[in-house]
Motif scaffolding. Structure first.
Motif, PDB file in Angstrom:
ATOM      1  N   PRO A 107       0.860  -0.689   0.134  1.00 21.68           N
ATOM      2  CA  PRO A 107       0.049   0.450   0.219  1.00 21.68           C
ATOM      3  C   PRO A 107       0.857   1.421   0.050  1.00 21.68           C
ATOM      4  N   GLY A 127      -8.377   4.559   0.028  1.00 22.25           N
ATOM      5  CA  GLY A 127      -8.227   3.307  -0.772  1.00 22.25           C
ATOM      6  C   GLY A 127      -7.240   2.209  -0.348  1.00 22.25           C
ATOM      7  N   MET A 128      -5.711   2.747  -0.245  1.00 25.92           N
ATOM      8  CA  MET A 128      -5.124   1.751   0.124  1.00 25.92           C
ATOM      9  C   MET A 128      -5.286   1.762   1.577  1.00 25.92           C
ATOM     10  N   THR A 159      -7.051  -1.700   0.880  1.00 21.93           N
ATOM     11  CA  THR A 159      -6.917  -2.445   0.440  1.00 21.93           C
ATOM     12  C   THR A 159      -5.528  -2.890   1.207  1.00 21.93           C
ATOM     13  N   GLN A 180     -10.180  -4.297  -6.397  1.00 26.17           N
ATOM     14  CA  GLN A 180      -9.287  -3.173  -6.438  1.00 26.17           C
ATOM     15  C   GLN A 180      -9.233  -1.459  -7.716  1.00 26.17           C
ATOM     16  N   SER A 184     -13.203  -0.765  -7.695  1.00 20.89           N
ATOM     17  CA  SER A 184     -13.812  -0.360  -6.226  1.00 20.89           C
ATOM     18  C   SER A 184     -13.182   1.613  -5.249  1.00 20.89           C
ATOM     19  N   VAL A 244     -10.474   2.586  -5.820  1.00 15.28           N
ATOM     20  CA  VAL A 244      -8.797   2.493  -4.987  1.00 15.28           C
ATOM     21  C   VAL A 244      -7.431   2.678  -5.990  1.00 15.28           C
ATOM     22  N   LEU A 265     -14.999  -4.413  -0.468  1.00 19.16           N
ATOM     23  CA  LEU A 265     -14.316  -3.338  -0.907  1.00 19.16           C
ATOM     24  C   LEU A 265     -14.530  -2.155  -1.114  1.00 19.16           C
ATOM     25  N   ALA A 317     -13.576   1.175   1.610  1.00 21.81           N
ATOM     26  CA  ALA A 317     -13.496   2.359   1.492  1.00 21.81           C
ATOM     27  C   ALA A 317     -13.792   3.635   1.127  1.00 21.81           C
TER      28      ALA A 317
END
Length: 288
Positions: A53, A85-86, A89, A206, A209, A211, A231, A235
């Motif tokens: 990440p 988002g990071m 994830t 990812q 969603s 990310v 996810l 997020a």
């Protein structure tokens, strides 16, 4: 059978004056200690889990660092917008992807079969996995937030209510990812194929969603598909923590939908639990 695998149950039984195994909570803590030691021995996995990440945030923030996310409502830097988002994830990688692979490998090499033959209850095994996931996710997220704040000047929330939201989204998201990972772990036919099976699923989620791309800029059908899976909601919950309140207008409903976030994650937690209970295998398929 290795000492690292048998010690928790045998040691706990020997230390019990009543001749019975200690409670599930204590055994889960003991098992978690074993899981943590085994995790840190896998140097490549440790580097990937903690660095991924951070590296993604650093790469994208460097490439697009001079571009603000112009929204017509407010403007935030790239690093600030994509930090949630990071975080999300990172939770998914640790709680879902890593768990699917590790359980599949342990089933493939016979670790699960040997554990099943010991006095260690299954609840302690799964409890150890959950505690390992929570611990690694917490360290990973703390490192990511520190890098974001120190290296990219991302402002951290100052309202205690935001940190309360962060806490329950983090815990609920991690728990959901963990349970779903346990359920999904029965799908790969072997430990060697586990990565090939789970990685494409994670990559697709990812991309749809929010990310790597602004969620409000994605096609509506893609937003609809993403809304089915956890996810996107993790997020979105994290965006409510790290982004200005005005940014809520860009969400599909025009709000952060925190109640819906909790509802979807709880629903997936229940579904994952049912699937895990019904499909989890201690042996490989060819072991009968």
């Amino acid at each position: 059978m290795s000492a690292a695998t048998t010690h928790p149950a045998a040691g706990a039984r020997a230390g019990s004056t009543s001749g019975r195994l200690p409670g599930a909570v204590r055994l889960s803590l003991v098992r978690a200690g074993v899981e943590v030691r085994q995790f840190w021995r896998e140097r490549d996995a440790v580097v990937f889990v903690f660095a991924y990440p951070i590296l993604m945030l650093a790469i994208f923030s460097t490439v697009f660092g001079n571009e603000d996310q112009g929204t017509g409502v407010t403007e935030v830097g790239y690093a600030q917008y994509f930090l949630p988002g990071m975080v999300a994830t990172g939770i998914m990688l640790t709680s879902f992807q890593s768990l699917v692979i590790s359980i599949a490998v342990e089933r493939d090499d016979g670790t699960l079969r040997r554990l099943r033959a010991t006095p260690l209850p299954s609840t302690a095994y799964f409890g150890g996995k959950v505690l390992l996931t929570l611990a690694t996710s917490l360290v990973q997220t703390a490192a990511l937030l520190a890098v974001a704040a120190l290296a990219f000047d991302v402002p951290m929330p100052t309202d205690p209510a935001d940190w309360v939201t962060f806490a329950w989204v983090f815990v609920l998201g991690t728990a959901t990812g963990t349970i779903c990972g346990v359920g999904f772990s029965s799908l790969p036919r072997s430990g060697r194929s586990a990565s090939a099976v789970v990685t494409p699923v994670v990559l697709v989620l990812q991309f749809i969603s929010g990310v790597f791309f602004a969620f409000f800029a994605l096609p509506s059908w893609m937003q609809t598909v993403a809304s089915v899976f956890p996810l996107k909601w993790i997020a979105q919950g994290m965006r409510s923590v790290f982004l200005p309140d005005e940014m809520a207008a860009l969400e599909t409903s025009g709000s952060w939908q925190l109640a819906a976030t909790a509802g979807v994650l709880v629903a997936w937690l229940i579904v994952g639990l049912v699937v895990a209970v019904r499909t989890f295998r201690w042996r490989r398929r060819d072991d009968g």
